[in-house]
Write a protein that holds these residues in place. Structure first.
Motif, PDB file in Angstrom:
ATOM      1  N   ARG A 111       0.827  -1.214   0.000  1.00  0.00           N
ATOM      2  CA  ARG A 111       0.000   0.000   0.000  1.00  0.00           C
ATOM      3  C   ARG A 111       0.858   1.260   0.000  1.00  0.00           C
ATOM      4  NH1 ARG A 111      -2.441  -2.551   4.142  1.00  0.00           N
ATOM      5  NH2 ARG A 111      -1.961  -0.951   5.693  1.00  0.00           N
ATOM      6  N   THR A 112       1.948   1.210   0.739  1.00  0.00           N
ATOM      7  CA  THR A 112       2.792   2.402   0.855  1.00  0.00           C
ATOM      8  C   THR A 112       3.474   2.737  -0.452  1.00  0.00           C
ATOM      9  OG1 THR A 112       3.182   1.911   3.193  1.00  0.00           O
ATOM     10  CG2 THR A 112       4.698   3.455   2.132  1.00  0.00           C
ATOM     11  N   ILE A 113       4.074   1.751  -1.104  1.00  0.00           N
ATOM     12  CA  ILE A 113       4.856   2.068  -2.307  1.00  0.00           C
ATOM     13  C   ILE A 113       3.987   2.347  -3.533  1.00  0.00           C
ATOM     14  CG2 ILE A 113       6.801   0.707  -1.447  1.00  0.00           C
ATOM     15  CD1 ILE A 113       6.172  -1.343  -3.641  1.00  0.00           C
ATOM     16  N   PHE A 114       2.758   1.807  -3.575  1.00  0.00           N
ATOM     17  CA  PHE A 114       1.912   2.006  -4.760  1.00  0.00           C
ATOM     18  C   PHE A 114       1.047   3.265  -4.682  1.00  0.00           C
ATOM     19  CE2 PHE A 114       1.742  -2.769  -6.109  1.00  0.00           C
ATOM     20  CZ  PHE A 114       3.003  -2.637  -6.675  1.00  0.00           C
ATOM     21  N   PHE A 124       5.181   3.908  -6.864  1.00  0.00           N
ATOM     22  CA  PHE A 124       6.192   3.107  -7.577  1.00  0.00           C
ATOM     23  C   PHE A 124       5.510   2.011  -8.402  1.00  0.00           C
ATOM     24  CE2 PHE A 124       9.273   3.976  -3.819  1.00  0.00           C
ATOM     25  CZ  PHE A 124       9.491   5.266  -4.273  1.00  0.00           C
ATOM     26  N   THR A 125       4.839   2.423  -9.474  1.00  0.00           N
ATOM     27  CA  THR A 125       4.020   1.488 -10.254  1.00  0.00           C
ATOM     28  C   THR A 125       4.617   1.138 -11.610  1.00  0.00           C
ATOM     29  OG1 THR A 125       2.739   3.364 -11.094  1.00  0.00           O
ATOM     30  CG2 THR A 125       1.887   2.225  -9.140  1.00  0.00           C
ATOM     31  N   THR A 126       5.750   1.719 -11.945  1.00  0.00           N
ATOM     32  CA  THR A 126       6.425   1.410 -13.212  1.00  0.00           C
ATOM     33  C   THR A 126       7.922   1.246 -12.944  1.00  0.00           C
ATOM     34  OG1 THR A 126       6.942   3.712 -13.810  1.00  0.00           O
ATOM     35  CG2 THR A 126       4.775   2.861 -14.475  1.00  0.00           C
ATOM     36  N   PRO A 127       8.616   0.556 -13.838  1.00  0.00           N
ATOM     37  CA  PRO A 127      10.075   0.457 -13.681  1.00  0.00           C
ATOM     38  C   PRO A 127      10.731   1.831 -13.630  1.00  0.00           C
ATOM     39  CG  PRO A 127       9.305  -1.121 -15.312  1.00  0.00           C
ATOM     40  CD  PRO A 127       8.129  -0.259 -14.971  1.00  0.00           C
ATOM     41  N   LYS A 128      10.230   2.756 -14.419  1.00  0.00           N
ATOM     42  CA  LYS A 128      10.809   4.101 -14.470  1.00  0.00           C
ATOM     43  C   LYS A 128      10.740   4.787 -13.103  1.00  0.00           C
ATOM     44  CE  LYS A 128      10.455   8.555 -16.852  1.00  0.00           C
ATOM     45  NZ  LYS A 128       9.731   9.329 -17.909  1.00  0.00           N
ATOM     46  N   LYS A 129       9.583   4.716 -12.449  1.00  0.00           N
ATOM     47  CA  LYS A 129       9.419   5.398 -11.162  1.00  0.00           C
ATOM     48  C   LYS A 129      10.304   4.784 -10.087  1.00  0.00           C
ATOM     49  CE  LYS A 129       4.765   7.133 -12.077  1.00  0.00           C
ATOM     50  NZ  LYS A 129       3.326   7.045 -11.741  1.00  0.00           N
ATOM     51  N   ILE A 130      10.477   3.476 -10.127  1.00  0.00           N
ATOM     52  CA  ILE A 130      11.350   2.832  -9.145  1.00  0.00           C
ATOM     53  C   ILE A 130      12.802   3.193  -9.400  1.00  0.00           C
ATOM     54  CG2 ILE A 130      12.244   0.590  -8.363  1.00  0.00           C
ATOM     55  CD1 ILE A 130       9.447  -0.537  -8.649  1.00  0.00           C
ATOM     56  N   ARG A 131      13.198   3.217 -10.661  1.00  0.00           N
ATOM     57  CA  ARG A 131      14.590   3.559 -10.982  1.00  0.00           C
ATOM     58  C   ARG A 131      14.895   5.014 -10.634  1.00  0.00           C
ATOM     59  NH1 ARG A 131      16.074   1.852 -16.911  1.00  0.00           N
ATOM     60  NH2 ARG A 131      18.100   1.156 -16.159  1.00  0.00           N
ATOM     61  N   GLU A 132      13.932   5.893 -10.874  1.00  0.00           N
ATOM     62  CA  GLU A 132      14.129   7.303 -10.517  1.00  0.00           C
ATOM     63  C   GLU A 132      14.260   7.475  -9.002  1.00  0.00           C
ATOM     64  OE1 GLU A 132      11.761   9.488 -14.251  1.00  0.00           O
ATOM     65  OE2 GLU A 132      10.778   9.232 -12.297  1.00  0.00           O
ATOM     66  N   ALA A 133      13.516   6.686  -8.244  1.00  0.00           N
ATOM     67  CA  ALA A 133      13.597   6.766  -6.774  1.00  0.00           C
ATOM     68  C   ALA A 133      14.913   6.197  -6.277  1.00  0.00           C
ATOM     69  CB  ALA A 133      12.422   6.021  -6.148  1.00  0.00           C
ATOM     70  N   GLY A 134      15.384   5.142  -6.937  1.00  0.00           N
ATOM     71  CA  GLY A 134      16.653   4.518  -6.548  1.00  0.00           C
ATOM     72  C   GLY A 134      16.554   3.831  -5.192  1.00  0.00           C
ATOM     73  N   ASN A 135      17.676   3.309  -4.740  1.00  0.00           N
ATOM     74  CA  ASN A 135      17.699   2.619  -3.450  1.00  0.00           C
ATOM     75  C   ASN A 135      17.240   3.514  -2.304  1.00  0.00           C
ATOM     76  OD1 ASN A 135      18.666   0.283  -4.630  1.00  0.00           O
ATOM     77  ND2 ASN A 135      20.808   0.714  -4.161  1.00  0.00           N
ATOM     78  N   GLU A 136      17.674   4.773  -2.348  1.00  0.00           N
ATOM     79  CA  GLU A 136      17.346   5.693  -1.258  1.00  0.00           C
ATOM     80  C   GLU A 136      15.849   5.966  -1.181  1.00  0.00           C
ATOM     81  OE1 GLU A 136      18.497  10.218   0.247  1.00  0.00           O
ATOM     82  OE2 GLU A 136      19.769   9.196  -1.225  1.00  0.00           O
ATOM     83  N   GLY A 137      15.240   6.217  -2.341  1.00  0.00           N
ATOM     84  CA  GLY A 137      13.806   6.504  -2.357  1.00  0.00           C
ATOM     85  C   GLY A 137      12.967   5.298  -1.967  1.00  0.00           C
ATOM     86  N   CYS A 138      13.374   4.115  -2.451  1.00  0.00           N
ATOM     87  CA  CYS A 138      12.646   2.893  -2.077  1.00  0.00           C
ATOM     88  C   CYS A 138      12.797   2.612  -0.590  1.00  0.00           C
ATOM     89  CB  CYS A 138      13.156   1.716  -2.907  1.00  0.00           C
ATOM     90  SG  CYS A 138      12.699   1.797  -4.650  1.00  0.00           S
ATOM     91  N   ARG A 139      14.003   2.852  -0.067  1.00  0.00           N
ATOM     92  CA  ARG A 139      14.229   2.641   1.363  1.00  0.00           C
ATOM     93  C   ARG A 139      13.364   3.602   2.177  1.00  0.00           C
ATOM     94  NH1 ARG A 139      17.926   0.782   5.430  1.00  0.00           N
ATOM     95  NH2 ARG A 139      16.830   1.392   7.335  1.00  0.00           N
ATOM     96  N   GLU A 140      13.229   4.832   1.731  1.00  0.00           N
ATOM     97  CA  GLU A 140      12.400   5.807   2.441  1.00  0.00           C
ATOM     98  C   GLU A 140      10.955   5.339   2.512  1.00  0.00           C
ATOM     99  OE1 GLU A 140      10.401  10.009   1.306  1.00  0.00           O
ATOM    100  OE2 GLU A 140      12.585   9.939   1.001  1.00  0.00           O
ATOM    101  N   ALA A 141      10.440   4.806   1.386  1.00  0.00           N
ATOM    102  CA  ALA A 141       9.061   4.325   1.361  1.00  0.00           C
ATOM    103  C   ALA A 141       8.874   3.145   2.303  1.00  0.00           C
ATOM    104  CB  ALA A 141       8.671   3.925  -0.065  1.00  0.00           C
ATOM    105  N   LEU A 142       9.824   2.251   2.317  1.00  0.00           N
ATOM    106  CA  LEU A 142       9.730   1.073   3.192  1.00  0.00           C
ATOM    107  C   LEU A 142       9.897   1.457   4.654  1.00  0.00           C
ATOM    108  CD1 LEU A 142      11.708  -1.374   0.905  1.00  0.00           C
ATOM    109  CD2 LEU A 142       9.249  -1.441   1.386  1.00  0.00           C
ATOM    110  N   ASP A 143      10.693   2.511   4.911  1.00  0.00           N
ATOM    111  CA  ASP A 143      10.782   3.024   6.282  1.00  0.00           C
ATOM    112  C   ASP A 143       9.416   3.524   6.747  1.00  0.00           C
ATOM    113  OD1 ASP A 143      13.466   2.516   6.571  1.00  0.00           O
ATOM    114  OD2 ASP A 143      14.122   4.549   6.073  1.00  0.00           O
TER     115      ASP A 143
END
Length: 325
Positions: free
Chosen positions: A142-145, A151-170
């Motif tokens: 629910r948080t990442i989508f 983060f619903t496309t490969p592009k959005k995940i790549r733009e966020a990178g590890n740091e952005g994905c980690r922030e969402a999971l935090d």
């Protein structure tokens, strides 16, 4: 080639389902031991030792007087109808998902109620195959989508990178955040490089085309290209994707078959499909959107499986049977 009717059980590590739930350990029963001197002869006057009853190793612990009694068998068509109906939903998902919907509004996307693209289903499979609880897995999705991440496309995940994905999971307050963040970025890279047609592609049609729509080859292609996607994750993906990828149908992973059996439904993939076919005209499925009747039937099959495993993970099997009766 459709998947085999019965799935081979995975390793102990893969018995963590998408909830990361471990089945309760069976009580350990130790065989009685005796101490004798080497060469000692049996003596008729010696004490007789009581042999354990043959059934003791498989004995189920006595139910507490306060525990709920097992539900009586429920007519199969009633179970199917209830699992497909809206009232079953709250028994099949974590409470915080329902609370989130009330707080943020019905427009948010959830694993239990939303239709996802094949790419999003693959993202879910990666997250849910981690050894985390049901609530944490679904909260992470629910948080990442949803906003502010999306983060619903490969592009959005790549733009966020590890740091952005980690922030969402935090923000999701989940576990294994850094490793999961890294795996999400690697998944997006794999789709761009090997599994899709560009960073906006969410269909994964390249996987189907290069595998010639053979589901076993599709699974193998995904396994080779997606880091962190083992048998558990592939089973989660297969269970969900069969609604739109017809060659996967009918597919039920071993963990979900166990949940289905607890409800009193057939513990065979083919028998469960036949039961759905036989009762199809009696079931209310108007709310399931599909391009034709066959896709609607596959999606109904997926909903039954998802709610069965959800009810088991939430400890609500007996409640489902009681409400369906």
């Amino acid at each position: 080639m459709p998947p085999k009717k019965a799935q081979i059980k995975g390793s102990a590590a893969e018995k963590h389902n998408e909830a990361g739930a471990n089945p309760p350990a069976e009580p350990k029963v130790e065989a009685p031991t005796s101490k004798t001197n080497d060469g000692a002869k049996a003596d008729g006057a010696s004490k007789k030792r009581k042999a354990p009853a043959p059934s003791e190793p498989n004995k189920v612990p006595r139910r507490s007087a306060r525990s709920a009694a097992p539900s009586a068998p429920v007519e199969a068509v009633k179970l199917l109808q209830f699992l497909l109906s809206p009232p079953s939903l709250d028994l099949c998902r974590p409470k915080d998902e329902a609370e989130d919907l009330r707080t943020r509004g019905p427009g948010i996307r959830t694993y239990s109620t939303s239709t996802f693209t094949p790419f999003e289903e693959l993202v879910c499979a990666v997250i849910l195959s981690r050894p985390i609880g049901h609530m944490l897995g679904l909260r992470s999705i629910r948080t990442i989508f949803n906003a502010p991440y999306g983060f619903t496309t490969p592009k959005k995940i790549r733009e966020a990178g590890n740091e952005g994905c980690r922030e969402a999971l935090d923000k999701a307050r989940t576990q294994h955040r850094q490793k999961t963040a890294e795996e999400l970025v690697l998944l997006a890279d794999a789709v761009v490089d090997s599994l899709g047609y560009g960073d906006e592609d969410v269909s994964l049609e390249r996987v189907r085309e290069e595998s010639e729509h053979d589901c076993e080859r599709e699974r193998e292609m995904l396994r080779k290209n997606v880091k962190g996607l083992g048998k558990t994750g592939l089973d989660i993906f297969g269970r969900r994707i069969q609604g739109v990828w017809s060659k996967f149908y009918p597919f039920v992973d071993q963990r979900t078959l166990a949940a289905v059996e607890k409800l009193g439904l057939p513990d065979s993939t083919e028998e469960l499909r036949e039961m759905l076919d036989e009762n199809w005209e009696k079931l209310e499925v108007k709310d399931i959107e599909a391009k034709d009747e066959e896709e609607k039937k596959r999606k109904a099959f997926v909903r039954i499986l998802e709610r069965a495993i959800g009810a088991d993970l939430e400890g609500n099997i007996d409640s489902i049977k009681s409400e369906a009766a």
